[in-house]
Design a protein around this motif. Structure first.
Motif, mmCIF file in Angstrom:
data_model
loop_
_atom_site.group_PDB
_atom_site.id
_atom_site.type_symbol
_atom_site.label_atom_id
_atom_site.label_comp_id
_atom_site.label_asym_id
_atom_site.label_seq_id
_atom_site.Cartn_x
_atom_site.Cartn_y
_atom_site.Cartn_z
ATOM 1 N N ASP A 172 12.900 -2.653 4.785
ATOM 2 C CA ASP A 172 11.453 -2.752 4.971
ATOM 3 C C ASP A 172 10.841 -1.433 5.447
ATOM 4 O O ASP A 172 9.753 -1.404 6.009
ATOM 5 N N ASN A 173 11.562 -0.328 5.212
ATOM 6 C CA ASN A 173 11.113 0.972 5.717
ATOM 7 C C ASN A 173 10.719 1.943 4.608
ATOM 8 O O ASN A 173 10.703 3.157 4.814
ATOM 9 N N LYS A 180 1.054 4.672 3.898
ATOM 10 C CA LYS A 180 1.899 4.908 5.067
ATOM 11 C C LYS A 180 2.583 3.628 5.526
ATOM 12 O O LYS A 180 3.639 3.675 6.153
ATOM 13 N N VAL A 181 1.972 2.480 5.236
ATOM 14 C CA VAL A 181 2.575 1.219 5.635
ATOM 15 C C VAL A 181 3.806 0.956 4.771
ATOM 16 O O VAL A 181 3.802 1.201 3.563
ATOM 17 N N THR A 182 4.878 0.502 5.412
ATOM 18 C CA THR A 182 6.127 0.212 4.699
ATOM 19 C C THR A 182 6.260 -1.283 4.453
ATOM 20 O O THR A 182 5.632 -2.099 5.122
ATOM 21 N N GLY A 183 7.105 -1.615 3.491
ATOM 22 C CA GLY A 183 7.352 -3.019 3.196
ATOM 23 C C GLY A 183 6.227 -3.708 2.460
ATOM 24 O O GLY A 183 6.248 -4.937 2.308
ATOM 25 N N ALA A 267 6.226 -11.710 6.891
ATOM 26 C CA ALA A 267 6.919 -10.431 7.024
ATOM 27 C C ALA A 267 6.338 -9.420 6.040
ATOM 28 O O ALA A 267 5.729 -9.784 5.036
ATOM 29 N N LEU A 268 6.528 -8.148 6.342
ATOM 30 C CA LEU A 268 6.237 -7.087 5.383
ATOM 31 C C LEU A 268 7.536 -6.788 4.641
ATOM 32 O O LEU A 268 8.433 -6.130 5.162
#
Length: 314
Positions: A172-173, A180-183, A267-268
């Motif tokens: 999830d990285n 910039k947001v992961t997942g 979750a992301l």
């Protein structure tokens, strides 16, 4: 394994030694302090009414080399219970995530409203959105809670703790494109931008509720109100719900009785990343991880009613 129908007040068989060697929660194990005694009535602002919640939880216990799922029902006093709503923002840099939050919010409000009516304390924690609430009584109530000395350091973030928990079940990285947001599972994630960090309007803030995103303020309020049982709901399970200074890891380090509300979280996770499963399955894997290494999970319905005959004069 079939759910237990026996009502009991015992806590799950959990490892009471946690890794807290640094402010990042990343090092060797030390004993989690014993739970503090409930506060006297004189310190409370929320009336401590009678009523016991039938908390039907699912946890996982290691037996040999495998984990077994165990379901139990325990009794929690509503007057000793609090709900923390994590980061249910009005918008999100990941638009798929924002849609899921909007979908979840009305049901969350229903559960929280019913729990509040039974005497459960409600803490709204839209991180980074405090400027929107500074002039409200809900924000002031958090600020004015009686100072309490934490039994363990309150950290800016509690990271994955390899001394206590197993390997992370999803990747999830990864951030794609200019995001910039992961997942994020948007096909083409947009660049990070300033988003509206008001809490979702469908989730009402009223009565004795408080608003805070600060670990110490929330701890002060929990101690002032004698709330040793803490329910985490909101987003995102694999990031903020676990890692925030009021999240699951921190509450465990502080010795609280913690559960995750598994039907009111998300979750992301992007199915383009390992283990290449659906978004829904990715969320389930994170919940599975939490049940193994951190705390049981419940469904929101456990918070909506009290045990017959437990709420007062007959």
């Amino acid at each position: 394994m079939k759910p237990s129908t026996k009502m009991n007040s015992s806590q799950p068989i959990l490892n009471r030694r946690q890794a807290i060697a640094s402010l990042t929660c990343a090092a060797g194990a030390i004993a989690i302090p014993k739970l503090a005694a409930a506060k006297s009535e004189s310190t409370r602002q929320i009336p401590a009414v009678p009523g016991k919640l039938p908390i039907h939880w699912r946890r996982q216990e290691k037996q040999g080399k495998v984990f077994r799922s165990i379901e139990e029902t325990v009794k929690w006093k509503a007057s000793e219970t609090a709900i923390i709503i994590c980061d249910m923002w009005s918008d999100h840099p990941c638009q798929m995530a924002a849609i899921r939050v909007a979908r979840m919010a009305p049901r969350m409000n229903e559960v929280v409203s019913l729990a509040r009516d039974h005497g459960v304390a409600i803490i709204h924690a839209p991180s980074g959105g405090m400027k929107h609430y500074e002039d409200t009584p809900f924000r002031q109530r958090a600020k004015n809670a009686a100072p309490a000395k934490p039994t363990s350091p309150i950290n800016g973030w509690c990271y994955h703790n390899p001394e206590h928990e197993g390997p992370w079940p999803i990747v999830d990285n990864i951030a794609r494109g200019k995001a910039k947001v992961t997942g994020c599972d948007d096909p083409n994630p947009i660049p990070h931008y300033e988003i509206d960090r008001h809490q979702q309007a469908a989730i009402k803030i009223i009565g004795y509720d408080v608003v805070s995103d600060k670990g110490q303020e929330i701890y002060n309020f929990l101690e002032q109100e004698g709330r040793q049982n803490v329910v985490l709901m909101g987003v995102h399970t694999n990031m903020c719900v676990l890692g925030r200074p009021f999240g699951i890891r921190q509450q465990k380090y502080l010795g609280k009785n913690v559960v995750l509300c598994r039907d009111l979280t998300d979750a992301l996770y992007d199915p383009r990343d390992k283990p290449f499963v659906s978004h829904t399955r990715g969320v389930e894997l994170v919940i599975d991880h939490i049940e193994k290494y951190w705390c049981p999970s419940i469904l929101g319905e456990s918070l909506t009613q009290v045990i017959a005959g437990s709420s007062g004069p007959q």
